[in-house]
Design a protein around this motif. Sequence first.
Motif, mmCIF file in Angstrom:
data_model
loop_
_atom_site.group_PDB
_atom_site.id
_atom_site.type_symbol
_atom_site.label_atom_id
_atom_site.label_comp_id
_atom_site.label_asym_id
_atom_site.label_seq_id
_atom_site.Cartn_x
_atom_site.Cartn_y
_atom_site.Cartn_z
ATOM 1 N N GLU A 20 2.137 5.372 13.781
ATOM 2 C CA GLU A 20 1.011 6.115 13.400
ATOM 3 C C GLU A 20 0.055 5.330 12.158
ATOM 4 O OE1 GLU A 20 0.086 8.908 14.742
ATOM 5 O OE2 GLU A 20 1.913 9.342 15.906
ATOM 6 N N LEU A 21 0.773 4.480 11.574
ATOM 7 C CA LEU A 21 -0.090 3.823 10.319
ATOM 8 C C LEU A 21 -1.032 2.954 10.782
ATOM 9 C CD1 LEU A 21 3.035 2.691 8.535
ATOM 10 C CD2 LEU A 21 1.874 4.551 8.078
ATOM 11 N N PHE A 22 -1.013 2.463 12.291
ATOM 12 C CA PHE A 22 -2.012 1.466 12.708
ATOM 13 C C PHE A 22 -3.343 2.157 13.326
ATOM 14 C CE2 PHE A 22 1.936 -0.618 12.524
ATOM 15 C CZ PHE A 22 1.979 -1.834 12.218
ATOM 16 N N THR A 23 -4.370 1.767 12.757
ATOM 17 C CA THR A 23 -5.480 2.342 13.218
ATOM 18 C C THR A 23 -6.797 1.329 13.366
ATOM 19 O OG1 THR A 23 -6.277 2.534 10.698
ATOM 20 C CG2 THR A 23 -5.250 4.329 11.557
ATOM 21 N N GLU A 24 -7.880 1.620 13.804
ATOM 22 C CA GLU A 24 -8.867 0.922 13.986
ATOM 23 C C GLU A 24 -9.430 0.198 12.720
ATOM 24 O OE1 GLU A 24 -13.368 0.437 15.918
ATOM 25 O OE2 GLU A 24 -12.067 2.369 15.959
ATOM 26 N N ALA A 25 -9.338 0.976 11.506
ATOM 27 C CA ALA A 25 -9.404 0.564 10.054
ATOM 28 C C ALA A 25 -8.443 -0.207 9.654
ATOM 29 C CB ALA A 25 -9.715 1.772 9.164
ATOM 30 N N GLU A 26 -7.195 -0.079 10.013
ATOM 31 C CA GLU A 26 -6.033 -0.859 9.474
ATOM 32 C C GLU A 26 -5.376 -1.194 10.682
ATOM 33 O OE1 GLU A 26 -4.965 0.619 5.326
ATOM 34 O OE2 GLU A 26 -5.102 2.369 6.160
ATOM 35 N N PRO A 27 -5.518 -2.238 11.370
ATOM 36 C CA PRO A 27 -4.898 -2.711 12.493
ATOM 37 C C PRO A 27 -3.789 -3.542 12.154
ATOM 38 C CG PRO A 27 -6.845 -4.034 12.151
ATOM 39 C CD PRO A 27 -6.939 -2.813 11.316
ATOM 40 N N TRP A 29 -0.590 -4.373 9.230
ATOM 41 C CA TRP A 29 0.067 -3.942 8.125
ATOM 42 C C TRP A 29 1.299 -5.021 7.944
ATOM 43 C CZ3 TRP A 29 0.467 1.065 5.645
ATOM 44 C CH2 TRP A 29 -0.624 1.718 5.846
ATOM 45 N N THR A 67 1.088 -6.051 13.957
ATOM 46 C CA THR A 67 -0.072 -5.056 14.761
ATOM 47 C C THR A 67 0.824 -4.327 15.670
ATOM 48 O OG1 THR A 67 -2.057 -5.136 15.392
ATOM 49 C CG2 THR A 67 -0.891 -6.871 16.251
ATOM 50 N N GLN A 134 -9.552 8.110 22.508
ATOM 51 C CA GLN A 134 -10.126 8.569 21.265
ATOM 52 C C GLN A 134 -9.706 10.190 21.299
ATOM 53 O OE1 GLN A 134 -14.218 7.490 21.361
ATOM 54 N NE2 GLN A 134 -13.910 5.870 19.826
ATOM 55 N N ARG A 135 -9.671 10.640 20.134
ATOM 56 C CA ARG A 135 -9.350 11.981 19.780
ATOM 57 C C ARG A 135 -10.557 12.705 19.127
ATOM 58 N NH1 ARG A 135 -3.539 12.964 16.860
ATOM 59 N NH2 ARG A 135 -2.769 10.860 17.018
#
Length: 258
Positions: A20-27, A29, A67, A134-135
Motif C-alpha cells: 500500500e506504500l507504493f503510489t504514483e507519487a512515491e513509486p 521506497w 518498487t 484508479q479509485r
Amino acid sequence: MTVTATQGSASLAKMLSILELFTEAEPVWSTADILEALETSRSTGYRYIKTLHEAGLLDAVYSGQYTLGPRIIEMDLQMRLTDPLLLASHGVLEDLVDKIGHSALLCTAFRDSVLCVGECRAPQGPANRFSRGQRRPLFQGAISKVILAHLPHHRLKAIYPRQRTEIENAGLGDSWSSFRANLGKIKKDGYALTVGEFNPGVIGVAAPILTDQKTALGSVGVAWDEKQRRDVDVEHAVLAIKQAATTISERLLEKQRS
C-alpha cells in the motif's frame, strides 16, 4: 481462533500493507523508509521485504530501493483474461460508445471506494479521465452512487456511522433515514445521474450490474461535458446505459448457472 492464528493473520496483514506504500507519487521506497513506515522490528521488516521480493511482488531497482514487482503485471494480465465481470462486458462497452459517442467505464466496489476495472474510449474522448486501476470515493459520482444504492443493507449500516461526514458532504443525507431515502430513489430509478461532481459541467450517468439477489457487483457509466456536447439526449443515454448494465448482469448470471 487461537492466539497463534490471530498473530499470524496480523503478521500477514502487516506484510501486505507494504504494498500500500507504493503510489504514483512515491513509486520507489528504500528499505529504511519501509521499515520506518511499518513500525516493526528491523528483523521482521527485512523478513517481510524478502518474502515479497521472492514472490515477485516487490522488485529491487537500486541497492536498497524497491518498487512494485513483475508478478503484479503477470496477475493483471491474468485478470484481464479471466475476470468474469470484465469478460461479461466484452462488446457491451464498445456498443455503448457507438450509441452515445462517449467513453464508457466498468467499475466495481473496492473497500470504501469504487475501482475502474474496464474502459472503452471514444475516438475524441479525453485520455486523462477515470481509467482502469484508479479509485474514486464511494459517495461521489454516478458510477459510485449507483453501486452504493445497491449494496446490502448490513454493509450500508456498517458504512454510515464510519463515514457519516463524507455522506453528508456528498449530499446523500444528514441522517440514516435521509441517507436510505436518497439511495432508495436511485435504486427505484435504476440509474444515477450527477452533474459536476468531479469536473464542472460534466454529466455522469451510471447503472448497476446486479447479482440474482439484486445487490451490486459493479456499474457501467458514461460521462460528457454538457457545454461541449449539447447534442446528447440524456434520456437516450440513460436507456442505453441501463441496457448495457442489464446485458452484463444477465451474462454473469448465465455463466454462474452453467
